[in-house]
Design a protein around this motif. Structure first.
Motif, PDB file in Angstrom:
ATOM      1  N   ASP A 274       0.860  -1.181   0.000  1.00 56.15           N
ATOM      2  CA  ASP A 274       0.000   0.000   0.000  1.00 56.15           C
ATOM      3  C   ASP A 274       0.899   1.234   0.000  1.00 56.15           C
ATOM      4  N   GLN A 275       0.864   2.001  -1.087  1.00 54.82           N
ATOM      5  CA  GLN A 275       1.777   3.138  -1.244  1.00 54.82           C
ATOM      6  C   GLN A 275       1.647   4.150  -0.107  1.00 54.82           C
ATOM      7  N   LYS A 276       0.410   4.438   0.275  1.00 55.59           N
ATOM      8  CA  LYS A 276       0.172   5.430   1.331  1.00 55.59           C
ATOM      9  C   LYS A 276       0.781   4.973   2.657  1.00 55.59           C
ATOM     10  N   LEU A 277       0.562   3.702   2.994  1.00 59.11           N
ATOM     11  CA  LEU A 277       1.110   3.160   4.237  1.00 59.11           C
ATOM     12  C   LEU A 277       2.634   3.117   4.204  1.00 59.11           C
ATOM     13  N   MET A 278       3.195   2.753   3.045  1.00 59.26           N
ATOM     14  CA  MET A 278       4.654   2.621   2.949  1.00 59.26           C
ATOM     15  C   MET A 278       5.346   3.986   3.073  1.00 59.26           C
ATOM     16  N   LYS A 279       4.707   5.035   2.574  1.00 58.82           N
ATOM     17  CA  LYS A 279       5.239   6.390   2.787  1.00 58.82           C
ATOM     18  C   LYS A 279       5.244   6.731   4.274  1.00 58.82           C
ATOM     19  N   LYS A 280       4.164   6.350   4.947  1.00 58.09           N
ATOM     20  CA  LYS A 280       4.045   6.592   6.385  1.00 58.09           C
ATOM     21  C   LYS A 280       5.113   5.809   7.149  1.00 58.09           C
ATOM     22  N   TRP A 281       5.342   4.540   6.744  1.00 54.94           N
ATOM     23  CA  TRP A 281       6.326   3.712   7.443  1.00 54.94           C
ATOM     24  C   TRP A 281       7.743   4.227   7.236  1.00 54.94           C
ATOM     25  N   TRP A 282       8.040   4.737   6.053  1.00 56.87           N
ATOM     26  CA  TRP A 282       9.378   5.313   5.811  1.00 56.87           C
ATOM     27  C   TRP A 282       9.625   6.446   6.802  1.00 56.87           C
ATOM     28  N   LYS A 283       8.656   7.327   6.931  1.00 54.33           N
ATOM     29  CA  LYS A 283       8.762   8.459   7.862  1.00 54.33           C
ATOM     30  C   LYS A 283       8.869   7.963   9.306  1.00 54.33           C
ATOM     31  N   SER A 284       8.097   6.916   9.645  1.00 51.04           N
ATOM     32  CA  SER A 284       8.142   6.346  10.997  1.00 51.04           C
ATOM     33  C   SER A 284       9.527   5.795  11.312  1.00 51.04           C
ATOM     34  N   GLY A 285      10.138   5.112  10.327  1.00 51.87           N
ATOM     35  CA  GLY A 285      11.484   4.568  10.520  1.00 51.87           C
ATOM     36  C   GLY A 285      12.500   5.662  10.769  1.00 51.87           C
ATOM     37  N   PHE A 286      12.405   6.749   9.998  1.00 51.41           N
ATOM     38  CA  PHE A 286      13.309   7.891  10.160  1.00 51.41           C
ATOM     39  C   PHE A 286      13.157   8.476  11.563  1.00 51.41           C
ATOM     40  N   ASN A 287      11.913   8.713  11.985  1.00 41.46           N
ATOM     41  CA  ASN A 287      11.658   9.316  13.299  1.00 41.46           C
ATOM     42  C   ASN A 287      12.068   8.395  14.436  1.00 41.46           C
ATOM     43  N   TYR A 288      11.898   7.083  14.227  1.00 39.92           N
ATOM     44  CA  TYR A 288      12.297   6.128  15.261  1.00 39.92           C
ATOM     45  C   TYR A 288      13.819   6.146  15.462  1.00 39.92           C
ATOM     46  N   ALA A 289      14.567   6.132  14.358  1.00 40.74           N
ATOM     47  CA  ALA A 289      16.033   6.182  14.457  1.00 40.74           C
ATOM     48  C   ALA A 289      16.481   7.497  15.097  1.00 40.74           C
ATOM     49  N   LYS A 290      15.780   8.569  14.768  1.00 42.58           N
ATOM     50  CA  LYS A 290      16.090   9.884  15.350  1.00 42.58           C
ATOM     51  C   LYS A 290      15.870   9.871  16.864  1.00 42.58           C
ATOM     52  N   SER A 291      14.755   9.265  17.298  1.00 45.31           N
ATOM     53  CA  SER A 291      14.459   9.209  18.735  1.00 45.31           C
ATOM     54  C   SER A 291      15.494   8.352  19.468  1.00 45.31           C
ATOM     55  N   LYS A 292      15.939   7.264  18.831  1.00 44.34           N
ATOM     56  CA  LYS A 292      16.985   6.422  19.439  1.00 44.34           C
ATOM     57  C   LYS A 292      18.284   7.200  19.598  1.00 44.34           C
ATOM     58  N   ASP A 293      18.593   8.016  18.577  1.00 46.17           N
ATOM     59  CA  ASP A 293      19.809   8.829  18.609  1.00 46.17           C
ATOM     60  C   ASP A 293      19.721   9.870  19.726  1.00 46.17           C
ATOM     61  N   GLU A 294      18.551  10.481  19.868  1.00 41.98           N
ATOM     62  CA  GLU A 294      18.367  11.491  20.917  1.00 41.98           C
ATOM     63  C   GLU A 294      18.451  10.871  22.302  1.00 41.98           C
TER      64      GLU A 294
END
Length: 322
Positions: A274-294
């Motif tokens: 699902d293109q819409k969901l996969m765009k959302k998951w890409w953003k979620s992955g980025f934000n998750y890695a960012k939160s781990k870094d913080e």
């Protein structure tokens, strides 16, 4: 120092891994010498080896069922707002009628791989001395095999990527060198140990499942849903075994191992693209890695307070002033 990036299998959830990798490589400026992928991970590692994150994002946020299946064995229905897979009896019957060994065919995926992982990319990766490795399950020899770009021709490498992604019996069976090959996740869903055997001294592993099981499955309603439940059960335990072995090997050799799990259940149907969901998951992955870094930064910098700590401190000051 030899750094490795490992990406597990997970179908459409690979979009989450792309977001994590984007943060690690672009914002933490991590440089990797070794890239290992299984299933959806094998589709990603060539782009990551060349730092082609924008192109990878474009690919992963625009793929759909037609991009993967030349004969789709599924029908997707919406039940209570959730997408549920059921059998496409006509397509499945057509495959059997033509003497095929699987319920569906994924030849469109093979064409997608050739279009997006080009010969120029193959040449550049080899010239840059980056090692890219994909995992396949050799059903004939009953063993897991790891195929390195350094040992393959371009066409062979594309075949191995395709084989690594083929979730049989729903997708095509790769028949090559008198053997039958299927999804690498059936034997090595998270190839951490192989990264260690190849000399990695630091490993970032992106695992496309939650760290702790968070779902109880509904009872199977048809043969396909039962097969999915059985495979998911099997793969969950293969994954846990891979991670346990990887952790032990890393501990014994004093190797730094960083694990990135999905914080929530992304989907129970990873073959739904699902293109819409996969765009959302890409953003979620980025934000998750960012939160781990913080989180890591706050551990190293005790003078930096979290928002909650600042609120608590302000409340304490107010109480002192009363």
């Amino acid at each position: 120092m030899k750094k490795a990036l490992v990406i597990s299998g997970g179908g459409s959830k690979g979009a989450f891994a792309g977001g994590v990798a984007q943060y690690l490589m672009k914002h933490e400026n991590k440089k990797y010498d070794l890239f290992l992928g299984t299933s959806t991970g094998s589709l990603m590692v060539s782009h990551l080896a060349l730092g082609m994150l924008d192109e990878l994002k474009e690919l992963y946020t625009n793929v759909n069922q037609e991009s993967i299946f030349s004969n789709n064995p599924f029908k997707i229905k919406k039940i209570a707002g959730e997408k549920v897979i059921t059998i496409n009896h006509l397509n499945t019957f057509w495959n059997f009628l033509n003497g095929r060994k699987t319920f569906g065919e994924s030849k469109n995926l093979r064409s997608l791989i050739k279009r997006n992982i080009t010969k120029e990319m193959y040449v550049k990766i080899r010239a840059a001395n980056k090692e890219v490795v994909v995992t396949v399950s050799n059903l004939t020899a009953n063993q897991i095999e790891y195929k390195s770009i350094t040992d393959c021709t371009y066409d062979d490498f594309c075949d191995w990527i395709w084989g690594s992604c083929n979730y049989v019996p729903f997708m095509s069976l790769l028949e090559k060198n008198h053997c039958q090959y299927a999804d690498g996740g059936f034997g090595s869903l998270v190839p951490i140990r192989e990264a260690i055997l190849k000399g990695a001294t630091e490993i970032d592993a992106i695992i496309l499942e939650t760290e702790v099981t968070q779902i109880n499955r509904l009872p199977a309603t048809n043969p396909f849903s039962l097969l999915f439940d059985v495979f998911d059960f099997m793969l969950t335990h293969v994954e846990r075994h891979n991670i346990t072995i990887g952790k032990l090997a890393a501990s014994n050799k004093d190797i730094k191992l960083n694990l990135y799990y999905t914080p929530t259940v992304l989907t129970t149907n990873s073959l739904v693209f699902d293109q819409k969901l996969m765009k959302k998951w890409w953003k979620s992955g980025f934000n998750y890695a960012k939160s781990k870094d913080e989180e890591k930064m706050s551990e190293f910098r005790p003078d930096i307070l979290t928002d909650q700590e600042m609120e608590d401190s302000a409340e304490d000051l107010e109480n002192l002033n009363i």
